[in-house]
Design an enzyme around this catalytic site. Structure first.
Site, PDB file in Angstrom:
ATOM      1  CD  GLU A   2      33.776  22.405   1.141  1.00  0.00           C
ATOM      2  OE1 GLU A   2      34.098  21.814   0.101  1.00  0.00           O
ATOM      3  OE2 GLU A   2      32.999  23.388   1.135  1.00  0.00           O
ATOM      4  CG  ASP A  40      35.273  13.852  -5.953  1.00  0.00           C
ATOM      5  OD1 ASP A  40      35.192  14.030  -7.171  1.00  0.00           O
ATOM      6  OD2 ASP A  40      35.003  14.754  -5.128  1.00  0.00           O
TER       7      ASP A  40
HETATM    8  N1  SAH Z   1      24.373  18.024  -1.045  1.00  0.00           N
HETATM    9  C1  SAH Z   1      25.798  17.826  -1.093  1.00  0.00           C
HETATM   10  C2  SAH Z   1      26.373  18.827  -2.032  1.00  0.00           C
HETATM   11  C3  SAH Z   1      27.792  18.621  -2.373  1.00  0.00           C
HETATM   12  S1  SAH Z   1      28.168  19.227  -3.942  1.00  0.00           S
HETATM   13  C4  SAH Z   1      26.326  17.860   0.305  1.00  0.00           C
HETATM   14  O1  SAH Z   1      26.026  18.802   1.046  1.00  0.00           O
HETATM   15  O2  SAH Z   1      26.979  16.897   0.721  1.00  0.00           O
HETATM   16  C5  SAH Z   1      29.922  19.047  -3.937  1.00  0.00           C
HETATM   17  C6  SAH Z   1      30.703  20.167  -3.316  1.00  0.00           C
HETATM   18  O3  SAH Z   1      32.076  19.820  -3.306  1.00  0.00           O
HETATM   19  C7  SAH Z   1      30.627  21.475  -4.100  1.00  0.00           C
HETATM   20  O4  SAH Z   1      30.668  22.557  -3.210  1.00  0.00           O
HETATM   21  C8  SAH Z   1      31.852  21.422  -5.024  1.00  0.00           C
HETATM   22  O5  SAH Z   1      32.519  22.665  -5.066  1.00  0.00           O
HETATM   23  C9  SAH Z   1      32.785  20.368  -4.426  1.00  0.00           C
HETATM   24  N2  SAH Z   1      33.102  19.194  -5.267  1.00  0.00           N
HETATM   25  C10 SAH Z   1      33.791  18.114  -4.808  1.00  0.00           C
HETATM   26  N3  SAH Z   1      33.914  17.165  -5.757  1.00  0.00           N
HETATM   27  C11 SAH Z   1      33.279  17.646  -6.871  1.00  0.00           C
HETATM   28  C12 SAH Z   1      33.027  17.101  -8.159  1.00  0.00           C
HETATM   29  N4  SAH Z   1      33.434  15.876  -8.479  1.00  0.00           N
HETATM   30  N5  SAH Z   1      32.326  17.851  -9.042  1.00  0.00           N
HETATM   31  C13 SAH Z   1      31.891  19.082  -8.718  1.00  0.00           C
HETATM   32  N6  SAH Z   1      32.083  19.629  -7.485  1.00  0.00           N
HETATM   33  C14 SAH Z   1      32.766  18.945  -6.557  1.00  0.00           C
END
Ligand code: SAH
Length: 273
Positions: free
Chosen positions: A34, A237
């Protein structure tokens, strides 16, 4: 250093021996993708001084003409609150900008769009019946307002990106031409990935545009300390059953490109402002 304040000499603001004229801007994201190439751009422009504090690396230097401290919060509200607190107390930032991806919740919000927060709230905070649902107990606030000027500058940078590169970006990534939305971003400690989950959020908070896991925590800490903050989120998403695959491919292929394009325009404009 693991605890305590970090001295100005360690931060190295303004370079060795130079008078300290500007407090830096804090820039944070949850995940490395990001941030795009921001730390590399800083390395090329001013060099980077990296300070490890509370198990996070804080990168201090100048990027696109602006003195900054850049770091990764990791995921979730506690991680975000801890990190922004360190930016404020150990690095004396004068404002905070969060950049990252989010799930689209508003009916007009599609993958590839951009949302700049006007306000942020914690959708999973509920101490009712003692306090109204969503209200932070003993603070009396449920919606935290983003700094108006900072959010305007971020939105202007997003609009310039869309005008200059939106069509090319849409063709390259197979998304529609990005739209820039402004409004409510909601945060909670869940990755929302089901039609029923996102529907429940729409029912509870009909004006929510995007859902993520850090923004409202940052906004709360900044509110409590009187530090201006703003949040920009690219939609990876739509928080439904397709969210896991959509999130992963957007994060690996697109998020960094958007972040580079938006932050470059935002920081360059800040330098001349
Ligand atoms: N272990 C994963 C964690 C990702 S969590 C990884 O490292 O790939 C998702 C991250 O994207 C969070 O920081 C959140 O802020 C954001 N995010 C994107 N889509 C989301 C959704 N549908 N619900 C909640 N957070 C989301």
């Amino acid at each position: 250093m693991s605890t305590g304040a970090i001295s100005r000499a360690q931060i190295g603001a303004g370079g060795a021996g130079a008078p300290v004229s500007h407090r830096p801007l804090g820039i944070l994201a949850a995940l490395p993708q990001e941030l795009g190439d921001l730390i590399e751009a800083m390395r090329a422009e001013s060099g980077v001084r990296t300070i490890t504090h509370g198990q996070r690396d804080y990168h201090v230097g100048t990027v696109h003409g602006a003195p900054c401290v850049v770091t990764l919060a990791r995921v979730g509200k506690v991680a975000a609150a801890a990190t922004v607190s360190a930016l404020i107390h150990a690095f004396d930032v004068d404002a905070v900008v969060f950049t990252g991806v989010a799930g689209g919740v508003g009916s007009e919000v599609r993958v590839g769009d951009i949302v700049v927060a006007n306000a942020l709230m914690q959708h999973d905070l509920d101490a009712s019946p003692l306090f109204p649902r969503f209200e932070v107990p003993l603070l009396g606030v449920s919606r935290f307002t983003a700094d108006g000027a900072l959010a305007d500058q971020l939105a202007a940078a997003c609009e310039r990106f869309v005008a200059e590169e939106g069509a090319a970006s849409a063709a390259r990534f197979g998304t529609r031409e990005p739209r820039v939305h402004r409004g409510l971003i909601i945060s909670g400690d869940q990755f929302v990935a089901s039609a029923t989950g996102v529907e429940a959020l729409r029912d509870a908070l009909p004006d929510a545009l995007a859902v993520e896991m850090e923004g409202a925590a940052i906004a709360q800490v900044c509110y409590e300390y009187g530090v201006p903050c703003a949040v920009v989120r690219t939609i990876s998403d739509t928080a439904d059953d397709h969210a896991p695959q959509s999130f992963v491919s957007f994060l690996t292929e697109i998020a960094g490109t958007y972040s580079n394009a938006i932050l470059k325009r935002f920081l360059e404009a800040r330098r001349v402002a």
